[in-house]
Design a protein around this motif. Structure first.
Motif, PDB file in Angstrom:
ATOM      1  N   SER A  15     -29.361  60.423  31.629  1.00 15.62           N
ATOM      2  CA  SER A  15     -28.212  59.934  30.533  1.00 15.62           C
ATOM      3  C   SER A  15     -28.793  58.990  29.719  1.00 15.62           C
ATOM      4  O   SER A  15     -29.144  57.823  30.102  1.00 15.62           O
ATOM      5  CB  SER A  15     -27.020  59.358  31.186  1.00 15.62           C
ATOM      6  OG  SER A  15     -26.250  58.740  30.388  1.00 15.62           O
ATOM      7  N   PRO A  16     -28.973  59.199  28.268  1.00 17.19           N
ATOM      8  CA  PRO A  16     -29.410  58.216  27.684  1.00 17.19           C
ATOM      9  C   PRO A  16     -28.758  56.831  27.648  1.00 17.19           C
ATOM     10  O   PRO A  16     -29.328  55.728  27.521  1.00 17.19           O
ATOM     11  CB  PRO A  16     -29.587  58.659  25.915  1.00 17.19           C
ATOM     12  CG  PRO A  16     -29.201  60.059  26.194  1.00 17.19           C
ATOM     13  CD  PRO A  16     -28.510  60.323  27.628  1.00 17.19           C
ATOM     14  N   THR A  17     -27.276  56.963  27.621  1.00 16.43           N
ATOM     15  CA  THR A  17     -26.707  55.404  27.638  1.00 16.43           C
ATOM     16  C   THR A  17     -26.745  54.802  28.882  1.00 16.43           C
ATOM     17  O   THR A  17     -27.031  53.700  28.714  1.00 16.43           O
ATOM     18  CB  THR A  17     -25.229  55.752  27.405  1.00 16.43           C
ATOM     19  OG1 THR A  17     -24.818  57.063  28.270  1.00 16.43           O
ATOM     20  CG2 THR A  17     -24.850  56.373  25.920  1.00 16.43           C
ATOM     21  N   VAL A  18     -26.792  55.307  30.095  1.00 18.48           N
ATOM     22  CA  VAL A  18     -27.018  54.663  31.354  1.00 18.48           C
ATOM     23  C   VAL A  18     -28.468  54.442  31.405  1.00 18.48           C
ATOM     24  O   VAL A  18     -28.790  53.165  31.850  1.00 18.48           O
ATOM     25  CB  VAL A  18     -26.660  55.891  32.478  1.00 18.48           C
ATOM     26  CG1 VAL A  18     -26.982  55.141  33.766  1.00 18.48           C
ATOM     27  CG2 VAL A  18     -25.186  56.352  32.412  1.00 18.48           C
ATOM     28  N   ALA A  19     -29.441  55.283  30.935  1.00 23.99           N
ATOM     29  CA  ALA A  19     -30.700  54.797  30.886  1.00 23.99           C
ATOM     30  C   ALA A  19     -30.951  53.168  30.366  1.00 23.99           C
ATOM     31  O   ALA A  19     -31.555  52.297  30.436  1.00 23.99           O
ATOM     32  CB  ALA A  19     -31.833  55.824  30.463  1.00 23.99           C
ATOM     33  N   LEU A  20     -30.434  53.246  29.140  1.00 25.09           N
ATOM     34  CA  LEU A  20     -30.404  52.090  28.256  1.00 25.09           C
ATOM     35  C   LEU A  20     -29.937  50.922  28.794  1.00 25.09           C
ATOM     36  O   LEU A  20     -30.389  49.801  28.616  1.00 25.09           O
ATOM     37  CB  LEU A  20     -29.746  52.257  26.806  1.00 25.09           C
ATOM     38  CG  LEU A  20     -30.493  53.022  25.490  1.00 25.09           C
ATOM     39  CD1 LEU A  20     -29.551  53.270  24.560  1.00 25.09           C
ATOM     40  CD2 LEU A  20     -31.674  52.098  25.141  1.00 25.09           C
ATOM     41  N   LEU A  21     -28.698  51.060  29.445  1.00 26.69           N
ATOM     42  CA  LEU A  21     -27.998  50.128  30.216  1.00 26.69           C
ATOM     43  C   LEU A  21     -28.845  49.645  31.461  1.00 26.69           C
ATOM     44  O   LEU A  21     -29.171  48.437  31.413  1.00 26.69           O
ATOM     45  CB  LEU A  21     -26.570  50.467  30.743  1.00 26.69           C
ATOM     46  CG  LEU A  21     -25.392  50.755  29.715  1.00 26.69           C
ATOM     47  CD1 LEU A  21     -24.353  51.361  30.308  1.00 26.69           C
ATOM     48  CD2 LEU A  21     -24.991  49.282  29.153  1.00 26.69           C
ATOM     49  N   ASP A  22     -29.653  50.479  32.065  1.00 20.74           N
ATOM     50  CA  ASP A  22     -30.503  50.089  33.061  1.00 20.74           C
ATOM     51  C   ASP A  22     -31.568  49.360  32.615  1.00 20.74           C
ATOM     52  O   ASP A  22     -32.010  48.222  33.131  1.00 20.74           O
ATOM     53  CB  ASP A  22     -31.061  51.303  33.913  1.00 20.74           C
ATOM     54  CG  ASP A  22     -30.144  52.112  34.801  1.00 20.74           C
ATOM     55  OD1 ASP A  22     -28.991  51.668  34.764  1.00 20.74           O
ATOM     56  OD2 ASP A  22     -30.545  53.279  35.195  1.00 20.74           O
ATOM     57  N   GLU A  23     -32.149  49.761  31.464  1.00 18.75           N
ATOM     58  CA  GLU A  23     -33.334  49.048  31.006  1.00 18.75           C
ATOM     59  C   GLU A  23     -32.932  47.722  30.434  1.00 18.75           C
ATOM     60  O   GLU A  23     -33.744  46.645  30.799  1.00 18.75           O
ATOM     61  CB  GLU A  23     -33.718  49.882  29.639  1.00 18.75           C
ATOM     62  CG  GLU A  23     -35.007  49.270  28.886  1.00 18.75           C
ATOM     63  CD  GLU A  23     -36.049  49.142  29.729  1.00 18.75           C
ATOM     64  OE1 GLU A  23     -36.341  49.417  30.735  1.00 18.75           O
ATOM     65  OE2 GLU A  23     -37.095  48.242  29.177  1.00 18.75           O
ATOM     66  N   VAL A  24     -31.824  47.460  29.851  1.00 18.26           N
ATOM     67  CA  VAL A  24     -31.361  46.234  29.332  1.00 18.26           C
ATOM     68  C   VAL A  24     -31.265  45.169  30.520  1.00 18.26           C
ATOM     69  O   VAL A  24     -31.428  43.925  30.802  1.00 18.26           O
ATOM     70  CB  VAL A  24     -29.643  46.203  28.526  1.00 18.26           C
ATOM     71  CG1 VAL A  24     -29.276  45.048  28.537  1.00 18.26           C
ATOM     72  CG2 VAL A  24     -30.142  46.776  27.351  1.00 18.26           C
ATOM     73  N   GLN A  25     -30.549  45.834  31.640  1.00 19.57           N
ATOM     74  CA  GLN A  25     -30.486  44.972  33.038  1.00 19.57           C
ATOM     75  C   GLN A  25     -31.788  44.697  33.302  1.00 19.57           C
ATOM     76  O   GLN A  25     -31.946  43.319  33.745  1.00 19.57           O
ATOM     77  CB  GLN A  25     -29.575  45.506  34.048  1.00 19.57           C
ATOM     78  CG  GLN A  25     -28.191  45.355  33.668  1.00 19.57           C
ATOM     79  CD  GLN A  25     -27.202  46.327  34.372  1.00 19.57           C
ATOM     80  OE1 GLN A  25     -27.679  47.167  35.342  1.00 19.57           O
ATOM     81  NE2 GLN A  25     -26.084  46.340  34.165  1.00 19.57           N
TER      82      GLN A  25
END
Ligand code: PMP
Ligand code: GLU
Length: 408
Positions: A15-25
């Motif tokens: 999921s690109p949105t979840v992957a981005l959220l993970d990356e930001v964290q």
């Protein structure tokens, strides 16, 4: 002996949105100064009248399984809400299933209606998880690309052209993530006519229903003439009540289908968390509207600021969202090769995280999505950084995507 992943699981992307959220964290944990406008996650605390009953339930030992359809009193409250707010008549005994997240509600709804090989029309831009869910269930998601020059309007012609003998359902999301559009009466009519003509199920994702602006009213497809008996409505608490981490949603539809859908719930998660359901009951029966109104007023102020500020940046053109908390500006004037390139460049040069429009479908290839579920100070800092790096010229083309492997 080795374990090989199943081809269908391997065939879908993260999921690109979840992957981005993970990356930001991950970046934040390393102390990197990032401004994150990628994830659709309210920045408000969950209201007290939701937290309190959940904590009390935990302390009272209300920590066991509930009926698979959910607590009867919560289903009663959901049915009352559906009637009052949406004009939907749902029997809490047979037509409502409480789920751990709206995501799971959509998944079990799809599992309950599509067979392997069935096609599901997905007007796009669309939220990132619909197509992978259909694929995982052996179905075929059929992208119906809406025209950005026509404000991403759904037409009967476009839907009809995409229908084949294998088409089984249409998936609609209003207010829309990522466009911020809300369904008009003529679009609802178009969906109803096509669904009726081809005997299709309508899956309506209305998770942003309370987040809307300028006095607009929300249209539930399940209450629309021609859609009543063929619509499954998915909703949840994540967005309206700032409850993303609680994971609570629900699905409602005709009893004959829900009877099958509940089996998928029983064989996967069993039921939603007991004490979380008590919190949700507090949300629906407490002073619920006041807290939503306050959050929406705040989103509205942020929306006005962000749209105005983005439109002042040369090369960016941003429409006013009607609902939800996203803007999807057209960035074709900035000279990037693609939205993915633009978003990678912005992380690298401005420390600003946005979601590439391509994550939502081909017609948003020249767009990026920014969430304004973030404090005004973050939005202000974001726009200042964007204006500074874009004004500085910089050669956007040809940059290497920062951790691009994590983003897609
Ligand atoms: N539908 C849409 C359109 C969304 O943006 C989201 C956000 N995650 C969901 C469903 C799922 O919400 P949740 O699983 O947090 O209830
Ligand atoms: N729905 C949100 C989004 O679109 C949260 C992440 C997700 O579940 O996709 O960003």
């Amino acid at each position: 002996m080795s374990t090989r992943p199943a081809p269908v699981a391997a065939s879908i992307g993260r999921s690109p949105t979840v992957a981005l959220l993970d990356e930001v964290q991950r970046q934040k944990a390393r102390g990197v100064d990032v401004l994150n406008l990628s994830g659709g996650e309210p920045d408000f605390a969950t209201p007290e009248h939701v937290v309190r009953p959940a904590v009390e339930a935990l302390q009272a030992g209300f920590t066991h399984y509930t009926p698979s359809r959910g607590l009867p009193e919560l289903r009663e409250a959901i049915a009352a809400k559906l009637h009052a707010d949406n004009g939907i008549v749902a029997d809490p005994g047979t037509d409502v299933i409480v789920t751990p997240s709206a995501k799971h509600a959509m998944f079990i709804a799809l599992a309950g209606v599509i067979a392997p090989g069935d096609e599901v029309l997905v007007p796009s831009p669309a939220w990132v998880s619909y197509a992978p869910m259909v694929t995982l269930l052996g179905g075929r998601p059929v992208d119906v690309p809406l025209d950005p020059r026509d404000n991403f309007t759904i037409t009967a012609e476009q839907l009809s052209e995409a229908v084949t003998p294998r088409t089984r359902a249409i998936l609609v999301n209003t207010p829309n993530n990522p466009t911020g559009r809300m369904l008009t009466a003529s679009e609802a009519d178009a969906i109803a006519r096509v669904a009726d003509r081809h005997d299709l199920t309508v899956l309506a994702d209305e998770i942003y229903e309370y987040i809307r602006y300028d006095g607009r009213s929300h249209r539930s497809l399940a209450a629309w003439p021609g859609c009543r008996d063929r619509t499954l409505t998915v909703n949840g608490f994540s967005k309206s009540y700032a409850m993303t981490g609680w994971r609570l949603g629900y699905v409602t539809g005709p009893a004959a289908v829900m009877r099958e859908v509940v089996k998928v719930q029983e064989h996967t998660v069993g039921c939603a968390s007991s004490f979380v359901q008590r919190g949700a009951l507090g949300a629906l029966t407490g002073e619920s509207r006041a807290c939503i109104d306050e959050m929406v007023a705040s989103y509205d102020a942020r929306r006005r600021f962000l749209v105005g500020a983005l439109n002042k940046i040369p090369g960016i053109s941003c429409a006013d969202p009607e609902g939800a908390f996203y803007v999807l500006p057209d960035i074709s004037g900035l000279g990037f090769g693609s939205a993915q390139e633009c978003s990678a460049w912005l992380i690298e040069h401005a420390g600003v995280v946005v979601t590439p429009g391509s994550a939502f479908g081909p017609t948003a290839e020249q767009h990026v999505r920014l969430s304004f579920a973030a404090p005004l100070e973050t939005l202000t800092a974001t726009v200042e950084r964007l204006a500074a790096v874009l004004d500085a010229g910089g050669a956007p083309r040809g940059t290497t995507a920062l951790r691009a492997d994590n983003l897609s």
